[in-house]
Design a protein around this motif. Structure first.
Motif, PDB file in Angstrom:
ATOM      1  N   ALA A   1       0.837  -1.192   0.000  1.00 34.77           N
ATOM      2  CA  ALA A   1       0.000   0.000   0.000  1.00 34.77           C
ATOM      3  C   ALA A   1       0.872   1.242   0.000  1.00 34.77           C
ATOM      4  CB  ALA A   1      -0.926   0.001   1.211  1.00 34.77           C
ATOM      5  N   VAL A   2       0.266   2.337  -0.421  1.00 31.80           N
ATOM      6  CA  VAL A   2       0.893   3.652  -0.366  1.00 31.80           C
ATOM      7  C   VAL A   2      -0.047   4.548   0.417  1.00 31.80           C
ATOM      8  CG1 VAL A   2      -0.079   4.285  -2.614  1.00 31.80           C
ATOM      9  CG2 VAL A   2       1.875   5.550  -1.711  1.00 31.80           C
ATOM     10  N   SER A   3       0.533   5.361   1.292  1.00 29.96           N
ATOM     11  CA  SER A   3      -0.298   6.109   2.233  1.00 29.96           C
ATOM     12  C   SER A   3       0.067   7.577   2.278  1.00 29.96           C
ATOM     13  CB  SER A   3      -0.145   5.512   3.630  1.00 29.96           C
ATOM     14  OG  SER A   3      -0.897   6.240   4.581  1.00 29.96           O
ATOM     15  N   GLY A   4      -0.954   8.410   2.268  1.00 26.90           N
ATOM     16  CA  GLY A   4      -0.772   9.819   2.532  1.00 26.90           C
ATOM     17  C   GLY A   4      -0.051  10.576   1.437  1.00 26.90           C
ATOM     18  N   ARG A   5       0.009  11.893   1.633  1.00 24.91           N
ATOM     19  CA  ARG A   5       0.650  12.750   0.638  1.00 24.91           C
ATOM     20  C   ARG A   5       2.151  12.491   0.559  1.00 24.91           C
ATOM     21  NH1 ARG A   5      -2.814  16.360  -1.377  1.00 24.91           N
ATOM     22  NH2 ARG A   5      -4.732  16.765  -0.209  1.00 24.91           N
ATOM     23  N   ALA A   6       2.732  11.997   1.630  1.00 27.32           N
ATOM     24  CA  ALA A   6       4.164  11.676   1.619  1.00 27.32           C
ATOM     25  C   ALA A   6       4.464  10.427   0.809  1.00 27.32           C
ATOM     26  CB  ALA A   6       4.683  11.499   3.041  1.00 27.32           C
ATOM     27  N   GLY A   7       3.435   9.633   0.558  1.00 28.73           N
ATOM     28  CA  GLY A   7       3.632   8.443  -0.259  1.00 28.73           C
ATOM     29  C   GLY A   7       4.404   7.340   0.428  1.00 28.73           C
ATOM     30  N   ASN A   8       4.244   7.202   1.735  1.00 29.46           N
ATOM     31  CA  ASN A   8       4.902   6.092   2.427  1.00 29.46           C
ATOM     32  C   ASN A   8       4.372   4.760   1.900  1.00 29.46           C
ATOM     33  OD1 ASN A   8       6.332   7.841   4.187  1.00 29.46           O
ATOM     34  ND2 ASN A   8       4.480   8.081   5.415  1.00 29.46           N
ATOM     35  N   THR A   9       5.258   3.811   1.738  1.00 28.58           N
ATOM     36  CA  THR A   9       4.859   2.507   1.198  1.00 28.58           C
ATOM     37  C   THR A   9       5.085   1.394   2.211  1.00 28.58           C
ATOM     38  OG1 THR A   9       7.021   2.253   0.145  1.00 28.58           O
ATOM     39  CG2 THR A   9       5.237   3.139  -1.204  1.00 28.58           C
ATOM     40  N   TYR A  10       4.264   0.375   2.094  1.00 33.26           N
ATOM     41  CA  TYR A  10       4.288  -0.760   3.009  1.00 33.26           C
ATOM     42  C   TYR A  10       4.105  -2.026   2.173  1.00 33.26           C
ATOM     43  CZ  TYR A  10       3.096   3.088   6.121  1.00 33.26           C
ATOM     44  OH  TYR A  10       3.086   4.289   6.792  1.00 33.26           O
TER      45      TYR A  10
END
Length: 123
Positions: free
Chosen positions: A50-59
């Motif tokens: 997944a990619v999360s938030g405007r920062a584009g953190n990935t998991y």
């Protein structure tokens, strides 16, 4: 009405690559989480990445780290899953999902789901 539409599944040989895409409509998810789950026959649905938030953190789940890459395009309201070095164990129906409550590994966190696209990896 929110809709998630996946594309890009198919049949590929082990070691090959595929890219899945998911387009969202009806709502923007640029500050939320979008990602991918998969479900193989007889198994539970599992988190892939997944990619999360405007920062584009990935998991990522451990089994795909280094092989799969999730990326989001906020302007286009899309999320992609680049899958490299595919293995037969990657065979499953892949689902795009979107969460308005932030990132989570559990499918319960995700509010919206696509219809799924089949990925089959032959040995």
């Amino acid at each position: 009405q929110v809709q998630l539409v996946e594309s890009g599944g198919g049949l590929v040989q082990a070691g090959g690559s595929l890219t899945l895409s998911c387009a969202a409509s009806g709502r923007t998810f640029s500050s939320d989480a979008m990602g991918w789950f998969r479900q193989a026959p007889g198994k539970d649905r599992e988190f892939v990445g997944a990619v999360s938030g405007r920062a584009g953190n990935t998991y990522y789940t451990d089994s795909v780290k280094g092989r799969f890459t999730v990326s989001g395009d906020n302007a286009k309201n899309t999320v992609s899953l680049q899958m490299n070095r595919l293995k037969p164990d990657d065979t499953a129906v892949y689902y795009c999902a979107a969460s308005t409550r932030g990132f989570g590994y559990s499918s319960l966190v995700y509010d919206y789901w696509g219809q799924g696209t089949q990925v089959t990896v032959s040995s």
